[in-house]
Design a protein around this motif. Structure first.
Motif, PDB file in Angstrom:
ATOM      1  N   ASN A   1       0.864  -1.185   0.000  1.00  8.55           N
ATOM      2  CA  ASN A   1       0.000   0.000   0.000  1.00  8.55           C
ATOM      3  C   ASN A   1       0.897   1.230   0.000  1.00  8.55           C
ATOM      4  O   ASN A   1       1.403   1.658   1.036  1.00  8.55           O
ATOM      5  CB  ASN A   1      -0.918  -0.009   1.219  1.00  8.55           C
ATOM      6  N   ILE A   2       1.142   1.811  -1.185  1.00 11.31           N
ATOM      7  CA  ILE A   2       2.067   2.939  -1.282  1.00 11.31           C
ATOM      8  C   ILE A   2       1.443   4.228  -0.767  1.00 11.31           C
ATOM      9  O   ILE A   2       2.134   5.247  -0.660  1.00 11.31           O
ATOM     10  CB  ILE A   2       2.544   3.131  -2.737  1.00 11.31           C
ATOM     11  N   ASP A   3       0.149   4.228  -0.463  1.00  9.82           N
ATOM     12  CA  ASP A   3      -0.502   5.419   0.086  1.00  9.82           C
ATOM     13  C   ASP A   3      -0.408   5.480   1.603  1.00  9.82           C
ATOM     14  O   ASP A   3      -0.946   6.397   2.219  1.00  9.82           O
ATOM     15  CB  ASP A   3      -1.977   5.446  -0.339  1.00  9.82           C
ATOM     16  N   ASP A   4       0.265   4.517   2.189  1.00  9.16           N
ATOM     17  CA  ASP A   4       0.416   4.495   3.636  1.00  9.16           C
ATOM     18  C   ASP A   4       1.393   5.589   4.068  1.00  9.16           C
ATOM     19  O   ASP A   4       2.601   5.502   3.818  1.00  9.16           O
ATOM     20  CB  ASP A   4       0.906   3.116   4.074  1.00  9.16           C
ATOM     21  N   GLU A   5       0.907   6.628   4.702  1.00 11.30           N
ATOM     22  CA  GLU A   5       1.735   7.755   5.119  1.00 11.30           C
ATOM     23  C   GLU A   5       2.618   7.414   6.312  1.00 11.30           C
ATOM     24  O   GLU A   5       3.567   8.142   6.615  1.00 11.30           O
ATOM     25  CB  GLU A   5       0.849   8.962   5.461  1.00 11.30           C
ATOM     26  N   ASN A   6       2.314   6.328   7.000  1.00 14.69           N
ATOM     27  CA  ASN A   6       3.092   5.956   8.178  1.00 14.69           C
ATOM     28  C   ASN A   6       4.267   5.037   7.855  1.00 14.69           C
ATOM     29  O   ASN A   6       5.015   4.652   8.751  1.00 14.69           O
ATOM     30  CB  ASN A   6       2.189   5.266   9.210  1.00 14.69           C
ATOM     31  N   HIS A   7       4.393   4.668   6.571  1.00 19.06           N
ATOM     32  CA  HIS A   7       5.487   3.783   6.194  1.00 19.06           C
ATOM     33  C   HIS A   7       6.816   4.521   6.307  1.00 19.06           C
ATOM     34  O   HIS A   7       6.916   5.732   6.068  1.00 19.06           O
ATOM     35  CB  HIS A   7       5.288   3.274   4.756  1.00 19.06           C
ATOM     36  N   LEU A   8       7.867   3.789   6.684  1.00 20.63           N
ATOM     37  CA  LEU A   8       9.179   4.396   6.860  1.00 20.63           C
ATOM     38  C   LEU A   8       9.719   5.022   5.580  1.00 20.63           C
ATOM     39  O   LEU A   8      10.498   5.981   5.630  1.00 20.63           O
ATOM     40  CB  LEU A   8      10.170   3.339   7.373  1.00 20.63           C
ATOM     41  N   LEU A   9       9.302   4.478   4.429  1.00 24.86           N
ATOM     42  CA  LEU A   9       9.793   4.981   3.149  1.00 24.86           C
ATOM     43  C   LEU A   9       8.746   5.806   2.408  1.00 24.86           C
ATOM     44  O   LEU A   9       8.839   5.983   1.204  1.00 24.86           O
ATOM     45  CB  LEU A   9      10.244   3.807   2.277  1.00 24.86           C
ATOM     46  N   ALA A  10       7.768   6.310   3.130  1.00 23.56           N
ATOM     47  CA  ALA A  10       6.698   7.068   2.487  1.00 23.56           C
ATOM     48  C   ALA A  10       7.239   8.322   1.809  1.00 23.56           C
ATOM     49  O   ALA A  10       6.766   8.717   0.735  1.00 23.56           O
ATOM     50  CB  ALA A  10       5.628   7.434   3.514  1.00 23.56           C
ATOM     51  N   HIS A  11       8.236   8.975   2.390  1.00 24.27           N
ATOM     52  CA  HIS A  11       8.779  10.204   1.800  1.00 24.27           C
ATOM     53  C   HIS A  11       9.473   9.909   0.472  1.00 24.27           C
ATOM     54  O   HIS A  11       9.409  10.722  -0.463  1.00 24.27           O
ATOM     55  CB  HIS A  11       9.751  10.862   2.777  1.00 24.27           C
ATOM     56  N   ILE A  12      10.125   8.733   0.356  1.00 25.74           N
ATOM     57  CA  ILE A  12      10.755   8.371  -0.914  1.00 25.74           C
ATOM     58  C   ILE A  12       9.695   8.090  -1.966  1.00 25.74           C
ATOM     59  O   ILE A  12       9.849   8.458  -3.141  1.00 25.74           O
ATOM     60  CB  ILE A  12      11.662   7.146  -0.713  1.00 25.74           C
ATOM     61  N   THR A  13       8.610   7.461  -1.561  1.00 31.52           N
ATOM     62  CA  THR A  13       7.517   7.199  -2.497  1.00 31.52           C
ATOM     63  C   THR A  13       6.956   8.509  -3.041  1.00 31.52           C
ATOM     64  O   THR A  13       6.683   8.634  -4.247  1.00 31.52           O
ATOM     65  CB  THR A  13       6.415   6.398  -1.801  1.00 31.52           C
TER      66      THR A  13
END
Length: 546
Positions: A10-22
């Motif tokens: 789920n690339i829309d997950d804002e809480n993921h550690l790599l969300a800023h890279i996405t």
């Protein structure tokens, strides 16, 4: 990391550690900002396409993960496990970033642009059950390779006559499951049988009973009754493929009369089916039933495409997690993705998608319950018991080997053959040190010792074994003759090698005695020469004194 209910990533997950890279990839990467999705998919197709056929094989029994072998057509399990297989471009590409992974998950172009080959029904059954339906729908080409093992003719219930009835029924059921699961390959354009001409194998055995299928009903469940089915032939390994009708007229064709008869029957059967399909198409067109969206599959295929039969095929597949229940890359999602039929108390799922089943080493009767590959060694125990060194099979054990009592070995065909194979291997070993070899051979129980320890061959190959009540007496008598032969051969071999060792020792002793005698003679001659020399010197001294 949170995930949606139906997505692995789920690339829309804002809480993921790599969300800023996405977000950066989406906003600044030329691949995503400037190139449309359609063009990116074309790039992906060129990147993941492979010139050689892809031959999927499970990385472990019951796993839903596959290694993509593109070298040997039909490797054995041992050969496959020792291969150094490079990861495919699609694997490396999907690990580049989460955005590319999502697109390759949504548009699995790898399955559309490559052709898949299978040597064994079990491999194809596991593949069709384990792969996600979205990916199955993208597959365009599947090739079946018969003859890598004489049992794999891909001829449904027309299984090779060497097989037992239970094996025939299992093979027929497996191919029935495959035919049901093929309904999920919605865009499959070609399903073909590729026959390999080989000077080391009989082509007639590779296509055993296919003539009966070709001459049989057009409305029965079988590969040959599919509209997309075809037959090709190769004259060299991975060489050019020829349609069967053309191959029968080719100058490189080198098969016997029986193979020619079966191949000709298959060619005629395919031609008859093509005419029948064309006739049905014309009738439908005349009746105004030429709608492209209409389901034009044969009726037997529609009947096999029901959810009940597809689910039954998935249940029977040699995988623990099939289709939508495949393991996510994020292992903590496993609890939400395990199907109810495999979610059992105390079970653990490993990283290759296999339920770890803890099995006691011994069953209630005190016999070994673990799978084993072979008997590595045999010795006398301290208490006078015979002990066997067992090499454990799948799943892997730590340690891989252990010594077990002979009485714990199940007295079945595998146990008997494993012990006999051990003695055969010992007799085939290359002898570098005869004396050490004989000491080793005398230190282990002989085949006769094993038979006597078991109460005699009639007891060892009889009661509580598959040779007792389930097979004819002639089979038991044959096995007893085989064991008697190897018992005598073992004893004769030891006696012969013992004589050879004694002769060598006698020859060595004789050579040493001769060498000692020669040395004594040489010493006597030297002593005599010294005396003569001394006398000569004394005479010379006297003369000079005078």
């Amino acid at each position: 990391m949170a995930a949606s209910a139906n997505k692995v990533v789920n690339i829309d997950d804002e809480n993921h550690l790599l969300a800023h890279i996405t977000r950066e990839n989406k906003d600044y990467s030329p691949l995503f900002r400037k190139i449309p999705t359609e063009i990116r998919l074309m790039i992906y197709e060129f990147a993941v396409a492979i010139d050689e056929p892809v031959r999927p094989k499970q990385i472990a029994p019951r796993s839903n993960k596959f290694a993509w072998n593109t070298s040997s057509p039909c490797p054995s399990n041992l050969e496959f496990s020792s291969m150094k297989i490079q990861p495919l471009v699609v694997v490396s590409l999907s690990r580049t970033c989460r955005s590319i992974y999502k697109e390759l998950e949504k548009y699995p172009v790898f399955y559309r642009v490559n052709r898949f080959e299978f040597c064994y029904t079990q491999d194809l059954h596991a593949f069709l059950a384990a792969i996600l339906p979205k990916r199955l729908a993208m597959i365009r080409t599947i090739r079946l390779l018969p003859g890598c093992h004489w049992a794999e003719t891909w001829a449904a219930d027309q299984v090779h006559y060497h097989q037992h009835e239970a094996r025939r029924r299992k093979q027929a059921a497996t191919i029935g499951h495959i035919l049901a699961l093929l309904n999920r390959c919605e865009h499959l354009e070609e399903l073909s049988l590729t026959i390999q001409q080989d000077k080391y194998f009989n082509v007639a055995e590779r296509i055993y009973k296919w003539d009966e299928l070709a001459n049989g009903s057009h409305k029965a469940p079988a590969f040959i009754n599919l509209k997309i089915f075809n037959v090709f032939m190769r004259f060299t390994l991975d060489g050019e493929e020829f349609q069967l009708k053309e191959a029968l007229r080719h100058s490189l064709l080198r098969v016997d009369a029986e193979a020619t008869r079966i191949l000709s029957a298959i060619s005629r059967g395919l031609a008859a089916r093509n005419r029948a399909f064309a006739l049905q198409a014309r009738r439908d067109e005349e009746k105004g039933k030429s709608d492209e969206k209409e389901d034009k599959r044969p009726q037997w295929q529609k009947d096999m495409g029901t959810e009940t039969l597809i689910n039954a095929a998935i249940e029977a597949a040699p995988v623990d997690f099939a289709g939508e229940n495949r393991i996510a890359q994020d292992m903590h999602l496993m609890a939400d993705r395990v199907s109810s039929r495999t979610r059992r108390k105390g079970q653990v799922v490993n990283s290759i998608g296999v339920v770890h089943r803890e099995v006691p080493k011994h069953n209630a009767d005190g016999l070994l319950a673990w799978n084993y590959k072979q008997v590595l060694d045999i010795r006398w125990g301290d208490s006078g018991d015979v002990e066997l060194c067992m090499l454990w099979g799948y799943p892997s054990r730590d340690p891989m080997t252990s010594w077990e009592s002979f009485h714990a070995l199940p007295k079945d065909r595998q146990g008997e053959e494993s012990i006999l194979s051990f003695f055969k291997d010992r007799m085939k070993r290359r002898i570098t040190d005869l004396e050490a070899y004989l000491q080793m051979m005398h230190s282990i129980p002989s085949p006769s010792d094993i038979a006597n320890f078991a109460g005699g061959l009639n007891q060892f190959i009889g009661k509580d074994t598959i040779f007792g009540d389930k097979t004819p007496k002639t089979v038991k008598q044959t096995r007893i003759r085989v064991w008697t032969y190897y018992c005598k051969r073992w004893d004769r071999r030891l006696a012969r090698l013992g004589k050879e060792l004694n002769k060598k020792k006698e020859a060595i002793e004789a050579a040493e005695a001769a060498e000692a005698a020669e040395a004594a003679e040489a010493a006597e001659a030297a002593e005599a020469a010294a005396k003569d020399s001394k006398k000569g010197n004394q005479k010379a001294t006297k003369k000079s004194a005078k």
